[in-house]
Design a protein around this motif. Structure first.
Motif, PDB file in Angstrom:
ATOM      1  N   GLU B 100      40.873  14.641  30.710  1.00  0.00           N
ATOM      2  CA  GLU B 100      40.104  13.910  31.692  1.00  0.00           C
ATOM      3  C   GLU B 100      40.700  14.054  33.079  1.00  0.00           C
ATOM      4  OE1 GLU B 100      37.541  11.420  31.600  1.00  0.00           O
ATOM      5  OE2 GLU B 100      36.977  12.336  29.695  1.00  0.00           O
ATOM      6  N   PRO B 101      40.151  14.958  33.887  1.00  0.00           N
ATOM      7  CA  PRO B 101      40.716  15.068  35.227  1.00  0.00           C
ATOM      8  C   PRO B 101      40.429  13.809  36.049  1.00  0.00           C
ATOM      9  CG  PRO B 101      38.800  16.485  35.017  1.00  0.00           C
ATOM     10  CD  PRO B 101      39.024  15.863  33.690  1.00  0.00           C
ATOM     11  N   MET B 102      39.464  13.020  35.587  1.00  0.00           N
ATOM     12  CA  MET B 102      39.087  11.828  36.340  1.00  0.00           C
ATOM     13  C   MET B 102      40.118  10.711  36.167  1.00  0.00           C
ATOM     14  SD  MET B 102      36.195  13.109  37.194  1.00  0.00           S
ATOM     15  CE  MET B 102      35.555  14.633  36.562  1.00  0.00           C
ATOM     16  N   THR B 103      40.708  10.636  34.975  1.00  0.00           N
ATOM     17  CA  THR B 103      41.574   9.502  34.712  1.00  0.00           C
ATOM     18  C   THR B 103      43.048   9.864  34.682  1.00  0.00           C
ATOM     19  OG1 THR B 103      41.192   9.862  32.384  1.00  0.00           O
ATOM     20  CG2 THR B 103      39.876   8.169  33.414  1.00  0.00           C
ATOM     21  N   SER B 104      43.392  11.139  34.706  1.00  0.00           N
ATOM     22  CA  SER B 104      44.806  11.448  34.557  1.00  0.00           C
ATOM     23  C   SER B 104      45.531  11.593  35.889  1.00  0.00           C
ATOM     24  CB  SER B 104      45.015  12.665  33.653  1.00  0.00           C
ATOM     25  OG  SER B 104      44.102  13.668  33.929  1.00  0.00           O
ATOM     26  N   LEU B 105      44.828  11.425  36.983  1.00  0.00           N
ATOM     27  CA  LEU B 105      45.522  11.335  38.272  1.00  0.00           C
ATOM     28  C   LEU B 105      45.549   9.869  38.681  1.00  0.00           C
ATOM     29  CD1 LEU B 105      43.830  14.303  40.154  1.00  0.00           C
ATOM     30  CD2 LEU B 105      46.215  14.179  39.482  1.00  0.00           C
ATOM     31  N   ASN B 106      46.592   9.486  39.359  1.00  0.00           N
ATOM     32  CA  ASN B 106      46.691   8.104  39.804  1.00  0.00           C
ATOM     33  C   ASN B 106      45.784   7.879  41.024  1.00  0.00           C
ATOM     34  OD1 ASN B 106      47.461   5.592  40.764  1.00  0.00           O
ATOM     35  ND2 ASN B 106      49.577   5.866  40.092  1.00  0.00           N
ATOM     36  N   PHE B 151      46.711  15.244  51.654  1.00  0.00           N
ATOM     37  CA  PHE B 151      46.549  13.906  52.236  1.00  0.00           C
ATOM     38  C   PHE B 151      45.310  13.185  51.706  1.00  0.00           C
ATOM     39  CE2 PHE B 151      49.028  16.169  55.507  1.00  0.00           C
ATOM     40  CZ  PHE B 151      50.146  15.352  55.470  1.00  0.00           C
ATOM     41  N   GLU B 152      44.679  13.765  50.692  1.00  0.00           N
ATOM     42  CA  GLU B 152      43.478  13.120  50.170  1.00  0.00           C
ATOM     43  C   GLU B 152      43.766  12.415  48.859  1.00  0.00           C
ATOM     44  OE1 GLU B 152      40.068  15.654  50.175  1.00  0.00           O
ATOM     45  OE2 GLU B 152      40.088  15.808  52.360  1.00  0.00           O
ATOM     46  N   PHE B 153      42.870  11.500  48.517  1.00  0.00           N
ATOM     47  CA  PHE B 153      42.992  10.765  47.256  1.00  0.00           C
ATOM     48  C   PHE B 153      42.154  11.445  46.173  1.00  0.00           C
ATOM     49  CE2 PHE B 153      44.094   7.524  50.366  1.00  0.00           C
ATOM     50  CZ  PHE B 153      45.221   6.968  49.762  1.00  0.00           C
ATOM     51  N   PRO B 154      42.513  11.221  44.908  1.00  0.00           N
ATOM     52  CA  PRO B 154      41.775  11.890  43.832  1.00  0.00           C
ATOM     53  C   PRO B 154      40.256  11.690  43.890  1.00  0.00           C
ATOM     54  CG  PRO B 154      43.735  10.871  42.941  1.00  0.00           C
ATOM     55  CD  PRO B 154      43.683  10.497  44.395  1.00  0.00           C
ATOM     56  N   HIS B 155      39.811  10.495  44.309  1.00  0.00           N
ATOM     57  CA  HIS B 155      38.359  10.268  44.269  1.00  0.00           C
ATOM     58  C   HIS B 155      37.613  11.113  45.288  1.00  0.00           C
ATOM     59  CE1 HIS B 155      39.287   7.486  47.638  1.00  0.00           C
ATOM     60  NE2 HIS B 155      38.100   7.854  48.039  1.00  0.00           N
ATOM     61  N   GLN B 156      38.332  11.712  46.220  1.00  0.00           N
ATOM     62  CA  GLN B 156      37.668  12.540  47.220  1.00  0.00           C
ATOM     63  C   GLN B 156      37.432  13.963  46.720  1.00  0.00           C
ATOM     64  OE1 GLN B 156      40.757  11.214  50.083  1.00  0.00           O
ATOM     65  NE2 GLN B 156      39.066  11.143  51.552  1.00  0.00           N
ATOM     66  N   SER B 158      36.227  16.814  43.652  1.00  0.00           N
ATOM     67  CA  SER B 158      35.295  16.964  42.536  1.00  0.00           C
ATOM     68  C   SER B 158      36.073  17.193  41.243  1.00  0.00           C
ATOM     69  CB  SER B 158      34.384  18.148  42.799  1.00  0.00           C
ATOM     70  OG  SER B 158      35.132  19.333  42.761  1.00  0.00           O
ATOM     71  N   GLY B 159      35.374  17.158  40.131  1.00  0.00           N
ATOM     72  CA  GLY B 159      36.016  17.324  38.824  1.00  0.00           C
ATOM     73  C   GLY B 159      36.792  18.621  38.701  1.00  0.00           C
ATOM     74  N   GLY B 160      36.181  19.704  39.153  1.00  0.00           N
ATOM     75  CA  GLY B 160      36.835  21.001  39.062  1.00  0.00           C
ATOM     76  C   GLY B 160      38.099  21.052  39.916  1.00  0.00           C
ATOM     77  N   MET B 161      38.011  20.451  41.103  1.00  0.00           N
ATOM     78  CA  MET B 161      39.160  20.413  42.013  1.00  0.00           C
ATOM     79  C   MET B 161      40.292  19.599  41.409  1.00  0.00           C
ATOM     80  SD  MET B 161      38.637  21.547  45.358  1.00  0.00           S
ATOM     81  CE  MET B 161      38.687  20.386  46.698  1.00  0.00           C
ATOM     82  N   ARG B 162      39.937  18.461  40.811  1.00  0.00           N
ATOM     83  CA  ARG B 162      40.969  17.614  40.200  1.00  0.00           C
ATOM     84  C   ARG B 162      41.664  18.359  39.076  1.00  0.00           C
ATOM     85  NH1 ARG B 162      38.032  11.772  39.797  1.00  0.00           N
ATOM     86  NH2 ARG B 162      36.402  12.636  41.088  1.00  0.00           N
ATOM     87  N   GLN B 163      40.885  19.113  38.284  1.00  0.00           N
ATOM     88  CA  GLN B 163      41.516  19.843  37.196  1.00  0.00           C
ATOM     89  C   GLN B 163      42.429  20.927  37.770  1.00  0.00           C
ATOM     90  OE1 GLN B 163      42.584  19.096  34.510  1.00  0.00           O
ATOM     91  NE2 GLN B 163      40.942  19.257  33.022  1.00  0.00           N
TER      92      GLN B 163
END
Lengths: 326, 337
Positions: B100-106, B151-156, B158-163
């Motif tokens: 889950e790239p959505m939940t595994s970053l703080n 300097f950005e937060f995870p919610h900024q 997309s899913g692919g970027m977070r992964q």
């Protein structure tokens, strides 16, 4: 034979974004932005696309679970777009929905019998012998009457999806809209449910609108396939045409991105750059031009028309003919 | 014989619950060599994720415990070392990417800070050097404008970027082993293609061994060198990727391969495996697959087959390929039971 059951004419769904204080400009997420297709009796039309392309929203608009911003939905010659809830209720038995998440779409506090009886009561079906109908339904989807008194949590995902299908079938619908019915299931269970859906279609002459993101499943089940990208259909064709001779660059990329379960096959893959743009702020012109490997200047300005390039094969691309030759 | 970085031998992970002991992983063995990609395939409840958590020793906050077996990493048994020593290995030499790239970053820390945390800890770099390293890593995973992204937060993102960020984080300390637990399951196909391509190129340049845990046989075919098929907490088949797909031996592998629809290969009906995936608390006595197996014999119900080598690189756990013990009467039984 090609009798039209459902006609979707240029439907749009705009969700308003809560506006800032004092701001006069109203902004919208264009979830679906002008989609048209027809569904013939007895066929399976699939709508594929990635997350956020508007495929589920389209399904929900057909079901009238969402209001339609613009456009028309015509079911068996009747315009249902502006019907009130009371007017549409008797018609609802003609089209039913199967949902994606078999864990969330069954009420955990009702027994299977109660779940299956509910549509029968609402639509005044089989008064007096509902029990028998429930047993019948359970058998049709490969369960048996001993399951009737259990609760949803006692079933596995595949079994729950069977119950979801039985519930949709309860009122003898003509059209079933299935929104990702197998994507939450394990591989070995997926094929069971797909086979069941095919059998039921033959047995009851059902028409399916099948919404999915998995192209191999779509190829297996569909007669015709529509591909959506950012709220618009980019290509619509028969299954053989679409998988054999895709015309839109997005369809080509999508097909080439699916991993093939055969290590001996090596192939050329089109890797798209970047992400899907936000539907709140879609790019001008052809919405795909930001990721399209063949994009030209025209694509950035002009919205391509959704045109019939060959009989029954629609595509929304300025350069579809030229790309085909290459 | 190439060097094996990670060796798992007869791993057993048990969960204690009110209903008794659940053997989530019950005797799994495999090896991964340098630069090799090993796929672990299985359906839900097969124990594939628990296997990866056991290797990382991340079961501390769960009722789970490694009940037996050995996990050798470069000659050291990870099941025996102290938590302190493990901390030096985790994230440094063995890194993990979660599903889950959505939940595994703080969500409350900026990307840069999350990336630098492990770099500063493990590589003993200064803050400035760590920032440079994280920007370098973000560039390597194909993120444009990395100086801004830190300097950005995870919610900024997309899913692919977070992964991609997760992969950058995992690869930052040059791990020798990368465990990827369903790294692309939550992503769209076009993004999945990007991420798989990225993982492939990373392994060829850095010689990292990858343990790829997935249920998607397509991904396995494209990525892996060797494959372990798991069912009901056990490895049922292991081989090189080509043999698994062209010459599967275990009835479960065969059934699994036949039940997936393939693009360009049209059949009227899919063949399917009857029945359901077993629940770990209610495992069958003998072979775990017997209730769903088309070839089940009497012996399958009573005794579990052992995991034997058919050839040098093809092992299978099935009575069909084993000498059935002679004290068992009625060898060729019916499959009706």
């Amino acid at each position: 034979m090609n009798q039209t059951l459902l006609e979707v004419q240029n439907v749009k769904k705009y969700f308003p974004i809560p506006s800032k204080l004092f701001s006069r400009k109203k902004e919208f997420v264009k979830a679906v932005d002008g989609v048209s297709f027809t569904v013939n009796k007895g066929e399976t039309l699939s709508i594929v696309g990635e997350s956020g392309c508007g495929k589920s929203t389209t399904g929900r608009m057909i079901m009238k679970l969402l209001d339609i911003t613009e456009g028309k939905v015509i079911f068996e010659g009747q315009d249902i777009t502006d019907m009130t809830d009371d007017q549409i209720r008797p018609l609802r038995k003609e089209f039913q929905m199967v949902f994606q998440d078999p864990y969330a779409s069954l009420n955990p506090r009702l027994t299977i019998k109660e779940i299956l009886e509910e549509p029968l009561i609402v639509h005044n079906f089989n008064k007096g012998n509902r029990n028998q109908r429930v047993t019948e339904l359970l058998e049709v989807v490969g369960l048996n009457k001993y399951h009737a008194d259990r609760y949803p949590h006692e079933f596995s995902g595949g079994q729950r999806q069977r119950i979801g299908i039985a519930r949709a079938l309860a009122v003898n619908p003509k059209l079933i809209i299935a929104d990702e019915p197998v994507s939450a299931l394990d591989v070995s269970i997926q094929s069971q449910v797909l086979n069941l859906m095919k059998d039921l279609q033959e047995e009851f002459g059902l028409t399916y609108v099948f919404i999915a993101h998995d192209l191999s499943v779509v190829e297996h089940i569909s007669d015709r396939v529509g591909v959506m990208y950012l709220g618009r259909l980019v290509e619509l064709a028969t299954r053989d045409e679409l998988f054999g001779k895709p015309l839109h660059p997005y369809t080509k990329a999508l097909l080439s991105a699916v991993p093939i379960p055969d290590p001996t096959v090596k192939r050329e893959r089109i890797i798209l750059k970047g992400d899907i743009p936000s539907p709140a702020n879609p790019p001008p012109g052809c919405t795909f031009h930001t990721r399209c490997p063949f994009a030209q200047e025209t694509c950035k300005i002009q919205v391509p028309e959704f045109r019939e390039l060959e009989s029954g094969h629609y595509v929304a691309c300025h350069y579809a003919e030229e790309l085909e030759i290459n | 014989m190439e060097e094996k970085v990670l060796q798992v031998r007869n791993l057993q992970t048990h969960f204690t619950s009110d209903a008794g002991v659940v053997k989530a992983v019950d005797g799994v063995s495999f090896e991964v060599g340098k630069g090799e990609t090993l796929g672990i395939v299985g359906e839900s409840g097969s124990g594939k994720s628990v296997t990866s958590l056991s290797i990382m020793r991340l079961l501390k906050d769960t009722p789970g415990k490694i009940a037996g077996g050995e996990i050798f990493y470069e000659g050291r048994d990870l099941t025996k070392i102290s938590e302190r020593e493990m901390r030096k290995i985790r994230g440094n030499e063995i890194a993990m990417i979660f599903q889950e790239p959505m939940t595994s970053l703080n969500p409350v820390y900026k990307i840069g800070r999350q990336l630098e945390e492990s770099i500063i800890l493990h590589m003993k770099l200064s803050k400035k050097a760590a920032r440079e390293r994280s920007i370098q890593m973000l560039t390597a995973v194909g993120i444009s404008r990395p100086e801004k992204i830190v300097f950005e937060f995870p919610h900024q993102l997309s899913g692919g970027m977070r992964q991609r960020v997760m992969i950058a984080m995992a690869m930052a300390c040059n791990p020798k082993v990368l465990i990827a637990d369903e790294p692309t399951t939550a992503l769209d196909v076009t993004i999945q293609a990007q991420i798989l391509e990225l993982m492939k190129s990373l392994t060829t340049t850095t010689d990292t061994a990858i343990l790829l845990i997935t249920h998607d046989l397509g991904v396995v075919a494209e990525m892996c060198d060797r494959v372990v098929v798991m069912y009901g907490g056990r490895a049922v088949e292991e081989s090189d990727v080509v043999s698994i797909f062209t010459n599967p031996k275990h009835p479960y592998t065969q059934g699994l391969l036949e039940s997936i629809p393939k693009i360009g290969d049209r059949v009227e009906r899919l063949s399917s495996i009857p029945g359901n995936v077993p629940i770990p608390a209610h495992m069958p006595m003998g072979c775990k697959f017997a209730p769903r197996c088309p070839h089940a014999m009497d012996v399958c119900w009573d005794k579990e087959p052992s995991f034997d080598k058919l050839t040098d690189n093809h092992s299978v756990r099935c009575w069909l390929y084993e000498e059935v013990p002679t004290d068992e009467p009625n060898l060729v039984g019916s499959s009706e039971r």
